[in-house]
Design a protein around this motif. Structure first.
Motif, PDB file in Angstrom:
ATOM      1  N   THR A 106       0.847  -1.191   0.000  1.00 15.98           N
ATOM      2  CA  THR A 106       0.000   0.000   0.000  1.00 15.98           C
ATOM      3  C   THR A 106       0.880   1.238   0.000  1.00 15.98           C
ATOM      4  OG1 THR A 106      -1.721  -1.161   1.242  1.00 15.98           O
ATOM      5  CG2 THR A 106      -1.820   1.253   1.201  1.00 15.98           C
ATOM      6  N   ALA A 107       0.650   2.126  -0.959  1.00 17.27           N
ATOM      7  CA  ALA A 107       1.484   3.326  -1.065  1.00 17.27           C
ATOM      8  C   ALA A 107       1.353   4.171   0.197  1.00 17.27           C
ATOM      9  CB  ALA A 107       1.067   4.142  -2.285  1.00 17.27           C
ATOM     10  N   PRO A 108       2.457   4.661   0.731  1.00 19.44           N
ATOM     11  CA  PRO A 108       2.392   5.495   1.939  1.00 19.44           C
ATOM     12  C   PRO A 108       1.804   6.865   1.624  1.00 19.44           C
ATOM     13  CG  PRO A 108       4.621   5.444   1.092  1.00 19.44           C
ATOM     14  CD  PRO A 108       3.827   4.474   0.253  1.00 19.44           C
ATOM     15  N   LYS A 109       1.301   7.498   2.649  1.00 20.53           N
ATOM     16  CA  LYS A 109       0.728   8.836   2.509  1.00 20.53           C
ATOM     17  C   LYS A 109       1.539   9.823   3.335  1.00 20.53           C
ATOM     18  CE  LYS A 109      -4.003   7.242   1.681  1.00 20.53           C
ATOM     19  NZ  LYS A 109      -5.419   7.322   2.120  1.00 20.53           N
ATOM     20  N   ALA A 110       1.700  11.020   2.760  1.00 22.12           N
ATOM     21  CA  ALA A 110       2.499  12.051   3.426  1.00 22.12           C
ATOM     22  C   ALA A 110       1.594  13.070   4.100  1.00 22.12           C
ATOM     23  CB  ALA A 110       3.406  12.755   2.415  1.00 22.12           C
ATOM     24  N   ASP A 111       1.991  13.505   5.276  1.00 25.38           N
ATOM     25  CA  ASP A 111       1.277  14.569   5.981  1.00 25.38           C
ATOM     26  C   ASP A 111       1.879  15.909   5.568  1.00 25.38           C
ATOM     27  OD1 ASP A 111      -0.274  12.719   7.353  1.00 25.38           O
ATOM     28  OD2 ASP A 111       1.226  12.510   8.944  1.00 25.38           O
ATOM     29  N   VAL A 112       1.132  16.664   4.783  1.00 27.81           N
ATOM     30  CA  VAL A 112       1.606  17.978   4.335  1.00 27.81           C
ATOM     31  C   VAL A 112       0.556  19.015   4.710  1.00 27.81           C
ATOM     32  CG1 VAL A 112       2.988  17.052   2.444  1.00 27.81           C
ATOM     33  CG2 VAL A 112       0.594  17.624   2.048  1.00 27.81           C
ATOM     34  N   ALA A 113       0.953  20.275   4.609  1.00 27.42           N
ATOM     35  CA  ALA A 113       0.055  21.362   4.974  1.00 27.42           C
ATOM     36  C   ALA A 113      -1.146  21.409   4.025  1.00 27.42           C
ATOM     37  CB  ALA A 113       0.807  22.693   4.929  1.00 27.42           C
ATOM     38  N   ASP A 114      -2.216  22.041   4.500  1.00 27.91           N
ATOM     39  CA  ASP A 114      -3.420  22.151   3.670  1.00 27.91           C
ATOM     40  C   ASP A 114      -3.192  23.046   2.466  1.00 27.91           C
ATOM     41  OD1 ASP A 114      -4.773  20.522   5.406  1.00 27.91           O
ATOM     42  OD2 ASP A 114      -5.546  22.178   6.614  1.00 27.91           O
ATOM     43  N   ARG A 115      -2.374  24.075   2.628  1.00 29.72           N
ATOM     44  CA  ARG A 115      -2.129  25.022   1.542  1.00 29.72           C
ATOM     45  C   ARG A 115      -0.670  25.441   1.581  1.00 29.72           C
ATOM     46  NH1 ARG A 115      -6.802  27.374  -0.429  1.00 29.72           N
ATOM     47  NH2 ARG A 115      -5.729  29.233  -1.124  1.00 29.72           N
ATOM     48  N   PHE A 116      -0.168  25.798   0.407  1.00 27.64           N
ATOM     49  CA  PHE A 116       1.146  26.409   0.356  1.00 27.64           C
ATOM     50  C   PHE A 116       1.004  27.885   0.735  1.00 27.64           C
ATOM     51  CE2 PHE A 116       2.139  22.863  -2.583  1.00 27.64           C
ATOM     52  CZ  PHE A 116       3.248  22.380  -1.904  1.00 27.64           C
ATOM     53  N   ALA A 117       2.072  28.429   1.311  1.00 33.75           N
ATOM     54  CA  ALA A 117       2.037  29.813   1.782  1.00 33.75           C
ATOM     55  C   ALA A 117       1.806  30.773   0.617  1.00 33.75           C
ATOM     56  CB  ALA A 117       3.347  30.165   2.487  1.00 33.75           C
ATOM     57  N   ILE A 160       2.641  17.371  -4.559  1.00 28.82           N
ATOM     58  CA  ILE A 160       3.678  16.411  -4.164  1.00 28.82           C
ATOM     59  C   ILE A 160       3.439  15.068  -4.849  1.00 28.82           C
ATOM     60  CG2 ILE A 160       4.723  15.224  -2.217  1.00 28.82           C
ATOM     61  CD1 ILE A 160       5.213  18.282  -2.445  1.00 28.82           C
ATOM     62  N   ARG A 161       2.184  14.680  -4.970  1.00 28.22           N
ATOM     63  CA  ARG A 161       1.875  13.403  -5.613  1.00 28.22           C
ATOM     64  C   ARG A 161       2.254  13.424  -7.091  1.00 28.22           C
ATOM     65  NH1 ARG A 161      -3.171  13.457  -4.626  1.00 28.22           N
ATOM     66  NH2 ARG A 161      -2.998  12.607  -2.513  1.00 28.22           N
ATOM     67  N   ALA A 162       2.224  14.594  -7.709  1.00 28.52           N
ATOM     68  CA  ALA A 162       2.535  14.690  -9.136  1.00 28.52           C
ATOM     69  C   ALA A 162       4.028  14.702  -9.424  1.00 28.52           C
ATOM     70  CB  ALA A 162       1.896  15.960  -9.718  1.00 28.52           C
ATOM     71  N   ARG A 163       4.854  14.927  -8.414  1.00 27.45           N
ATOM     72  CA  ARG A 163       6.292  14.999  -8.657  1.00 27.45           C
ATOM     73  C   ARG A 163       6.849  13.614  -8.991  1.00 27.45           C
ATOM     74  NH1 ARG A 163       9.769  19.373  -5.929  1.00 27.45           N
ATOM     75  NH2 ARG A 163      11.268  17.654  -5.901  1.00 27.45           N
ATOM     76  N   PRO A 164       7.567  13.498 -10.106  1.00 22.19           N
ATOM     77  CA  PRO A 164       8.077  12.174 -10.489  1.00 22.19           C
ATOM     78  C   PRO A 164       9.127  11.633  -9.528  1.00 22.19           C
ATOM     79  CG  PRO A 164       8.932  13.876 -11.955  1.00 22.19           C
ATOM     80  CD  PRO A 164       7.882  14.519 -11.111  1.00 22.19           C
ATOM     81  N   ASP A 165       9.907  12.512  -8.884  1.00 23.34           N
ATOM     82  CA  ASP A 165      10.922  12.001  -7.966  1.00 23.34           C
ATOM     83  C   ASP A 165      10.289  11.385  -6.720  1.00 23.34           C
ATOM     84  OD1 ASP A 165      10.013  14.505  -7.182  1.00 23.34           O
ATOM     85  OD2 ASP A 165      11.879  15.049  -6.199  1.00 23.34           O
ATOM     86  N   LEU A 171       9.620  15.740   2.047  1.00 15.90           N
ATOM     87  CA  LEU A 171      10.012  16.954   2.763  1.00 15.90           C
ATOM     88  C   LEU A 171      10.777  17.908   1.852  1.00 15.90           C
ATOM     89  CD1 LEU A 171      11.170  15.399   6.168  1.00 15.90           C
ATOM     90  CD2 LEU A 171       8.998  16.531   5.654  1.00 15.90           C
ATOM     91  N   ALA A 172      11.686  17.365   1.023  1.00 16.97           N
ATOM     92  CA  ALA A 172      12.442  18.212   0.109  1.00 16.97           C
ATOM     93  C   ALA A 172      11.523  18.865  -0.922  1.00 16.97           C
ATOM     94  CB  ALA A 172      13.521  17.388  -0.596  1.00 16.97           C
ATOM     95  N   ALA A 173      10.511  18.135  -1.379  1.00 20.05           N
ATOM     96  CA  ALA A 173       9.573  18.685  -2.363  1.00 20.05           C
ATOM     97  C   ALA A 173       8.786  19.852  -1.777  1.00 20.05           C
ATOM     98  CB  ALA A 173       8.627  17.589  -2.840  1.00 20.05           C
ATOM     99  N   VAL A 174       8.300  19.688  -0.560  1.00 16.18           N
ATOM    100  CA  VAL A 174       7.550  20.775   0.084  1.00 16.18           C
ATOM    101  C   VAL A 174       8.443  21.998   0.261  1.00 16.18           C
ATOM    102  CG1 VAL A 174       6.351  21.474   2.182  1.00 16.18           C
ATOM    103  CG2 VAL A 174       5.966  19.195   1.233  1.00 16.18           C
ATOM    104  N   GLU A 175       9.670  21.785   0.706  1.00 17.42           N
ATOM    105  CA  GLU A 175      10.595  22.904   0.909  1.00 17.42           C
ATOM    106  C   GLU A 175      10.893  23.628  -0.403  1.00 17.42           C
ATOM    107  OE1 GLU A 175      15.130  23.800   2.555  1.00 17.42           O
ATOM    108  OE2 GLU A 175      14.378  21.746   2.429  1.00 17.42           O
TER     109      GLU A 175
END
Length: 465
Positions: free
Chosen positions: A32-43, A281-286, A371-375
């Motif tokens: 099962t693919a893991p899920k990431a906890d990210v913010a609701d919106r980007f700043a 984040i889900r769309a990023r190929p890396d 984490l790197a993608a969000v940053e």
């Protein structure tokens, strides 16, 4: 039917029943693919529209950039290497899939000679048809197939990462080349203006309206502008060399194309918004590639776990034998073979521990990619959302500086002021033009960073130009 035959069949049935019970215990659950906890919106971001996301560089409306990107996608060596890795992964997936199918082999042999020493020559020929099929009771082959499919997905995504990296690198190098080209042109224009001021000062010196100090200061401004040209030319050449490498082209061809198409700095004609962080984040190929590598590592754990259980193989063969003068005969055999790992010296345990460690490393690598993608997205947004204000302010400063140069020069020609205000206005004008060029460059680079960070998944809204 003999008693020994009945016992053999009972033993076989008992062994198969035991294998079935063990198989029930060794069943694995799907990954099962893991899920990431990210913010609701980007700043500082509004919901995105994905129109034109796949060709985000078209926002610059620059045909030269479009050609360079197309050349890079078609000829870049990193992209070609990533595509070759896809073919390797496809072949590996076929290889793993073949191991779960019955294996059929055929062999033939012939012999002629005197086997008895009695002077009788005989000829013998035979052929063997063999079939072997390992029944995947405990899921080792199924786990191998899942791992191969995950590796293939990761290979495709690796090619997407390579394409995105190449496109962003080409766009950044192109922005740099246009920046240095524009800066060089601005410096040359300033140089001509300063030479005019020098000639004016020399004329005033002949008439006694200026001093030797004014002439020296005017010469210093000319020399400063001349000294600023070589670094700009070097920066342009280095950017051209970078573009040539990325597009597998020659530097002379790229430089000629850039000089022919002019030196205007490109500027994105759209404002950008990224949208929901989880979708980006889900769309990023890396990130997706890291997830598939995690899936492959988990399949490796299942393979290592299956090594603790027996292996059941069904095999058989048919061998017809022809002997000259002695007729022919045919032998055949078919039956199951059960292999039980009773003692391996701890090798299976070591392999399982290593597979579990690799899976943990893959999970952490996936988390790190998130984490790197969000940053990256947050940093790119922080710069891009403020660039337009900086460009507007620098544009206003350039206009004021140009007007100031004209007024101070007229005032000096009419003898209403000294030459120092003219020199100061010249310095301010060149500095303002350079800072505006730098602001335009940074705005474009931040747009590229944002587009790459969002994997092209940005909303493009036409901006007032």
């Amino acid at each position: 039917m003999t008693q020994s035959t009945r016992l053999s069949r009972r033993g076989l049935l008992a062994g198969l029943s035991s294998v079935g019970l063990l198989a029930a215990c060794g069943t694995t659950t799907p990954f099962t693919a893991p899920k990431a906890d990210v913010a609701d919106r980007f700043a500082g971001n509004s919901p995105a529209r994905r129109a034109g996301a796949n060709t985000w560089w078209a926002a610059f409306r620059d045909s030269q950039l479009d050609r360079l990107v197309n050349d890079g996608l078609a000829r870049n060596l990193d992209v070609m290497s990533a595509v070759a890795s896809i073919r390797e992964a496809e072949a590996n997936a076929r290889l793993v899939g073949a191991s779960d199918l019955p294996q059929i082999t055929a062999s033939a042999s012939g012999q002629r000679g005197d086997s008895t020493g009695a002077g009788t020559v005989s000829e013998t020929s035979s052929g063997t048809l063999g079939v072997s099929w390992m029944i995947d009771v405990f899921g080792a082959n199924r786990a191998a197939r899942r791992g191969a499919r995950a590796d293939l997905d990761a290979a495709y995504l690796s090619a997407d990462v390579a394409r995105l990296t190449v496109v962003s690198a080409i766009a950044s190098a192109y922005i740099d080349a246009r920046y240095y080209q524009n800066m060089r042109d601005l410096t040359r224009q300033s140089l001509e203006s300063r030479k005019q001021s020098l000639r004016l000062t020399e004329q005033q010196d002949v008439l006694g309206a200026s001093t030797r100090i004014d002439v020296l200061q005017a010469e210093q401004l000319v020399t400063q502008a001349e000294a600023a040209l070589p670094p700009l030319e070097t920066g342009f050449d280095q950017s051209v060399n970078r573009l040539a490498t990325l597009t597998d082209s020659t530097s002379s061809a790229v430089a000629a194309a850039l000089r022919k198409s002019g030196g205007t700095q490109p500027r994105a004609r759209y404002s950008a918004s990224v949208g929901v962080p989880a979708d980006v984040i889900r769309a990023r190929p890396d990130v997706r590639m890291s997830e598939r590598q995690f899936a492959s590592a988990m399949a490796g754990v299942d393979q290592a776990q299956a090594a603790f259980y027996p292996q059941l193989t069904l095999s058989g063969s048919v061998t017809p034998l022809n002997i000259s003068g002695g007729g022919s005969m045919k032998t055949w055999g078919f039956g199951p073979q059960l292999s039980v790992p009773l003692f391996s010296g701890g090798a299976n345990s070591a392999r399982l521990s290593a597979a579990q460690a690799r899976a943990e490393q893959a999970r952490l690598a996936w988390r790190s990619s998130v984490l790197a993608a969000v940053e990256e997205v947050e940093n790119a947004l922080a710069g891009y959302n403020r660039d337009s204000r900086l460009v507007a302010a620098q544009t206003k400063l350039v206009g004021n500086a140009e007007e100031s140069v004209g007024l101070t020069r007229d005032s000096y020609e009419y003898g209403e002021s000294e030459f120092f205000p003219v020199l100061d206005a010249e310095r301010v004008l060149l500095s303002s033009r350079q800072e505006l060029a730098g602001a335009l460059r940074q705005q474009s680079l931040n747009f590229i960073k944002l587009s790459a960070a969002a994997a092209g998944g940005i909303g493009l809204k036409a901006a007032a130009s």
